[in-house]
Design a protein around this motif. Structure first.
Motif, PDB file in Angstrom:
ATOM      1  N   SER A 305       1.317  -0.965   0.262  1.00  0.00           N
ATOM      2  CA  SER A 305       0.080   0.180  -0.561  1.00  0.00           C
ATOM      3  C   SER A 305       0.883   1.251   0.454  1.00  0.00           C
ATOM      4  CB  SER A 305      -1.213  -0.241   1.341  1.00  0.00           C
ATOM      5  OG  SER A 305      -0.464   0.029   2.464  1.00  0.00           O
ATOM      6  N   ALA A 306       2.632   1.448   0.246  1.00  0.00           N
ATOM      7  CA  ALA A 306       2.910   2.139   0.392  1.00  0.00           C
ATOM      8  C   ALA A 306       3.861   2.935  -0.990  1.00  0.00           C
ATOM      9  CB  ALA A 306       4.164   2.396   1.840  1.00  0.00           C
ATOM     10  N   SER A 307       3.383   1.586  -1.886  1.00  0.00           N
ATOM     11  CA  SER A 307       4.927   1.883  -2.998  1.00  0.00           C
ATOM     12  C   SER A 307       3.650   3.462  -3.636  1.00  0.00           C
ATOM     13  CB  SER A 307       4.479   0.602  -3.669  1.00  0.00           C
ATOM     14  OG  SER A 307       5.047   0.265  -5.465  1.00  0.00           O
ATOM     15  N   HIS A 308       4.793   4.384  -4.481  1.00  0.00           N
ATOM     16  CA  HIS A 308       4.084   5.368  -4.824  1.00  0.00           C
ATOM     17  C   HIS A 308       3.696   4.715  -6.313  1.00  0.00           C
ATOM     18  CE1 HIS A 308       5.268   8.770  -2.984  1.00  0.00           C
ATOM     19  NE2 HIS A 308       4.840   7.878  -2.056  1.00  0.00           N
ATOM     20  N   SER A 309       4.679   3.243  -6.990  1.00  0.00           N
ATOM     21  CA  SER A 309       4.180   1.759  -7.902  1.00  0.00           C
ATOM     22  C   SER A 309       2.810   1.314  -8.176  1.00  0.00           C
ATOM     23  CB  SER A 309       5.577   1.438  -8.555  1.00  0.00           C
ATOM     24  OG  SER A 309       5.331   0.525  -9.422  1.00  0.00           O
ATOM     25  N   HIS A 310       2.572   1.486  -9.299  1.00  0.00           N
ATOM     26  CA  HIS A 310       1.207   1.147  -9.188  1.00  0.00           C
ATOM     27  C   HIS A 310       1.332  -1.006  -9.664  1.00  0.00           C
ATOM     28  CE1 HIS A 310      -3.018  -0.010  -9.554  1.00  0.00           C
ATOM     29  NE2 HIS A 310      -2.628  -0.719 -10.805  1.00  0.00           N
ATOM     30  N   PHE A 311       2.646  -1.123 -10.262  1.00  0.00           N
ATOM     31  CA  PHE A 311       2.967  -2.319 -10.189  1.00  0.00           C
ATOM     32  C   PHE A 311       3.756  -3.064  -9.181  1.00  0.00           C
ATOM     33  CE2 PHE A 311       7.143  -4.829 -11.481  1.00  0.00           C
ATOM     34  CZ  PHE A 311       6.415  -5.846 -12.115  1.00  0.00           C
ATOM     35  N   GLY A 312       4.089  -1.544  -8.949  1.00  0.00           N
ATOM     36  CA  GLY A 312       4.551  -2.398  -7.265  1.00  0.00           C
ATOM     37  C   GLY A 312       3.709  -2.870  -6.168  1.00  0.00           C
ATOM     38  N   ARG A 313       2.087  -2.420  -6.143  1.00  0.00           N
ATOM     39  CA  ARG A 313       1.774  -2.043  -5.174  1.00  0.00           C
ATOM     40  C   ARG A 313       0.849  -3.267  -5.648  1.00  0.00           C
ATOM     41  NH1 ARG A 313       0.300   3.022  -6.313  1.00  0.00           N
ATOM     42  NH2 ARG A 313      -1.174   2.594  -7.510  1.00  0.00           N
ATOM     43  N   LEU A 314       0.639  -3.848  -7.157  1.00  0.00           N
ATOM     44  CA  LEU A 314      -0.448  -4.437  -7.182  1.00  0.00           C
ATOM     45  C   LEU A 314       0.570  -6.279  -7.284  1.00  0.00           C
ATOM     46  CD1 LEU A 314      -2.711  -3.976 -10.749  1.00  0.00           C
ATOM     47  CD2 LEU A 314      -3.414  -4.754  -8.319  1.00  0.00           C
ATOM     48  N   GLY A 315       2.458  -5.946  -7.529  1.00  0.00           N
ATOM     49  CA  GLY A 315       2.741  -7.434  -7.730  1.00  0.00           C
ATOM     50  C   GLY A 315       2.607  -7.538  -6.147  1.00  0.00           C
ATOM     51  N   SER A 316       3.582  -6.365  -5.340  1.00  0.00           N
ATOM     52  CA  SER A 316       3.722  -6.654  -3.850  1.00  0.00           C
ATOM     53  C   SER A 316       1.694  -7.680  -3.249  1.00  0.00           C
ATOM     54  CB  SER A 316       3.943  -5.832  -2.729  1.00  0.00           C
ATOM     55  OG  SER A 316       4.877  -5.907  -3.760  1.00  0.00           O
ATOM     56  N   ALA A 317       0.464  -7.226  -3.260  1.00  0.00           N
ATOM     57  CA  ALA A 317      -0.262  -7.892  -2.997  1.00  0.00           C
ATOM     58  C   ALA A 317      -1.025  -8.977  -4.025  1.00  0.00           C
ATOM     59  CB  ALA A 317      -1.511  -6.568  -4.394  1.00  0.00           C
ATOM     60  N   GLY A 318       0.148  -8.997  -4.983  1.00  0.00           N
ATOM     61  CA  GLY A 318       0.352 -10.939  -5.390  1.00  0.00           C
ATOM     62  C   GLY A 318       0.446 -11.942  -5.141  1.00  0.00           C
ATOM     63  N   VAL A 319       1.419 -11.562  -5.109  1.00  0.00           N
ATOM     64  CA  VAL A 319       2.193 -12.688  -3.951  1.00  0.00           C
ATOM     65  C   VAL A 319       2.104 -12.870  -2.245  1.00  0.00           C
ATOM     66  CG1 VAL A 319       4.892 -12.747  -2.971  1.00  0.00           C
ATOM     67  CG2 VAL A 319       4.283 -11.415  -5.343  1.00  0.00           C
ATOM     68  N   THR A 320       1.585 -11.334  -1.584  1.00  0.00           N
ATOM     69  CA  THR A 320       0.804 -11.943  -0.465  1.00  0.00           C
ATOM     70  C   THR A 320      -0.123 -12.618  -0.968  1.00  0.00           C
ATOM     71  OG1 THR A 320       1.556  -9.403   0.027  1.00  0.00           O
ATOM     72  CG2 THR A 320      -0.179 -10.429   1.018  1.00  0.00           C
ATOM     73  N   ALA A 321      -1.277 -12.641  -1.444  1.00  0.00           N
ATOM     74  CA  ALA A 321      -2.777 -13.278  -1.677  1.00  0.00           C
ATOM     75  C   ALA A 321      -1.511 -14.399  -2.086  1.00  0.00           C
ATOM     76  CB  ALA A 321      -2.907 -12.388  -3.192  1.00  0.00           C
ATOM     77  N   THR A 322      -0.681 -15.281  -3.038  1.00  0.00           N
ATOM     78  CA  THR A 322      -0.549 -16.521  -2.724  1.00  0.00           C
ATOM     79  C   THR A 322       0.172 -16.889  -1.814  1.00  0.00           C
ATOM     80  OG1 THR A 322       0.116 -15.769  -5.445  1.00  0.00           O
ATOM     81  CG2 THR A 322       1.108 -17.761  -4.383  1.00  0.00           C
ATOM     82  N   PHE A 323       0.884 -16.361  -1.735  1.00  0.00           N
ATOM     83  CA  PHE A 323       1.459 -16.822   0.613  1.00  0.00           C
ATOM     84  C   PHE A 323      -0.130 -16.890   1.390  1.00  0.00           C
ATOM     85  CE2 PHE A 323       2.560 -15.946   4.813  1.00  0.00           C
ATOM     86  CZ  PHE A 323       4.065 -16.766   4.682  1.00  0.00           C
ATOM     87  N   ALA A 324      -1.047 -16.033   1.229  1.00  0.00           N
ATOM     88  CA  ALA A 324      -2.214 -16.057   2.515  1.00  0.00           C
ATOM     89  C   ALA A 324      -3.086 -17.241   1.952  1.00  0.00           C
ATOM     90  CB  ALA A 324      -2.631 -14.841   2.239  1.00  0.00           C
TER      91      ALA A 324
END
Length: 384
Positions: A305-324
């Motif tokens: 959520s703190a990333s200024h990049s939309h790519f960074g936000r979605l990429g990190s959130a996607g990795v987190t979703a996989t882990f969860a």
């Protein structure tokens, strides 16, 4: 960008500054999970570092260093490799269909020289990167509802169907669910979400009875009533429940769990290691490990959520979703709340391929943290 990235403390090019910008509390939580896994492996092996605990720690050490190195890579590098990784993963999955190794009735592995691996693990990272790159260049209105959505749907469907055909239902569910999660996070219209949920629920009965293979169908039906076949298909779930329940609140003690020590509990170092942990450390130990998982997920989402990049936000959130999803599916499986689909508990379970996938993904999360002020520029979010 309103301010030069080099003027921000998290974006200076000096490696030491980047190294210090890594979230070391997040890294500590990962180490605690891996350490807990090694501890249980040591005791279920009869208080021996072999064959699992030592190898688990060595692998984790190697992948931890790799994660830190990947965290130093700018988001632009991740952005540029997104589509190539996805395409390579897709081609390797096709290769599995054509020349893959068959083991235990499933065709999931490829051998290239001395290396034997599962291409589906590459796709777990590839789908996240590719969808994050696609949505990075798509307007909020198009992400909400437009014909553009057919492209990410096709990107999700292709690897999901290939993996399901191997067959590897657990991994197919992970890839498909992760892809859908990214679409939702990108701003998908809630009406489409509701319609998708209704359509999925309506499609489940015919999918179970007419699409799944016989052994997969038996797993689902056995999950609903494992007592009907206690020594056959219901054995895994029943033994896992016994291990969980017999641990009580404080557990039987390390090395004292009868289910894991006497080998009643199957796959005690991989898919059912959480049951072995709960038997020995009780509800308190199991709940503590789950709270650590929750902490990892919360911190990863905060980084996204703190990333200024939309790519960074979605990429990190996607990795987190996989882990969860790993944690949710495995936890439900060992508690008898979901069918046995062969999904391990990430970092806790023994196994190099899943650990590699998770740590590469967290390399992206930490890169998003280190380069949180970066803004990745691009054109339209097409596959070109």
């Amino acid at each position: 960008m309103t301010m030069s990235a080099l003027s921000r403390p998290g974006e200076r090019d000096r490696p030491l500054i980047k190294f210090l910008e890594i979230d070391w509390v997040f890294c500590l939580l990962l180490c605690l999970i891996a350490g807990a896994g090694a501890l249980i492996m040591y005791y279920v092996a009869g208080s021996s570092w072999t064959p699992w605990a030592a190898a688990h720690l060595v692998r984790y050490g190697i992948f931890f260093v790799a994660m830190i190195i990947l965290a130093m890579f700018p988001l632009r590098v991740w952005f540029e490799v997104a589509y190539p990784v996805y395409v390579a993963g897709l081609l390797l999955l096709v290769g599995v269909e054509l020349v893959g190794d068959v083991a235990k009735g499933a065709q999931r592995w490829l051998e290239i020289g001395p290396v034997r691996f599962q291409p589906s693990e590459i796709m777990k990272v590839g789908i996240v990167l590719a969808l994050a790159r696609f949505y990075h260049g798509v307007s909020a209105e198009s992400a909400r509802f437009s014909w553009w959505l057919l492209i990410p749907l096709a990107m999700i469907a292709a690897p999901t169907l290939l993996v399901a055909h191997q067959p590897d239902l657990g991994t197919a569910i992970l890839i498909g669910a992760t892809g859908v999660a990214i679409m939702v996070l990108a701003g998908l219209d809630w009406k489409l979400i509701a319609g998708g949920v209704v359509a999925t629920l309506a499609a489940l009965p015919p999918f179970i009875f007419f699409v799944l293979q016989e052994y997969q169908r038996k797993r689902i039906l056995t999950f609903l009533s494992p007592e009907k076949d206690p020594s056959g298909d219901g054995y895994h779930i029943l033994q896992s429940k016994i291990a969980l329940g017999s641990g009580g609140f404080l557990g039987k003690g390390l090395g004292l769990g009868s289910q894991s020590q006497l080998d009643y509990l199957p796959e005690k170092h991989t898919d059912f290691i959480f049951a072995a942990l709960s038997e020995q450390l009780g509800f308190l130990g199991g709940a503590t490990v789950l709270l650590i998982y929750v902490g990892v997920i919360f911190m990863a989402l905060r980084i996204a959520s703190a990333s200024h990049s939309h790519f960074g936000r979605l990429g990190s959130a996607g990795v987190t979703a996989t882990f969860a999803l790993y944690v949710l599916i495995n936890g439900a499986m060992v508690m008898g709340m979901a069918p046995v689909v062969g999904v391990p508990m990430p970092l806790l379970s023994y196994g190099g391929t899943v650990m590699m996938t998770v740590m590469i993904g967290f390399g992206l999360v930490l890169s998003t943290r280190v380069h949180r002020y970066s803004e990745v520029t691009s054109g339209r979010g097409s596959l070109l």
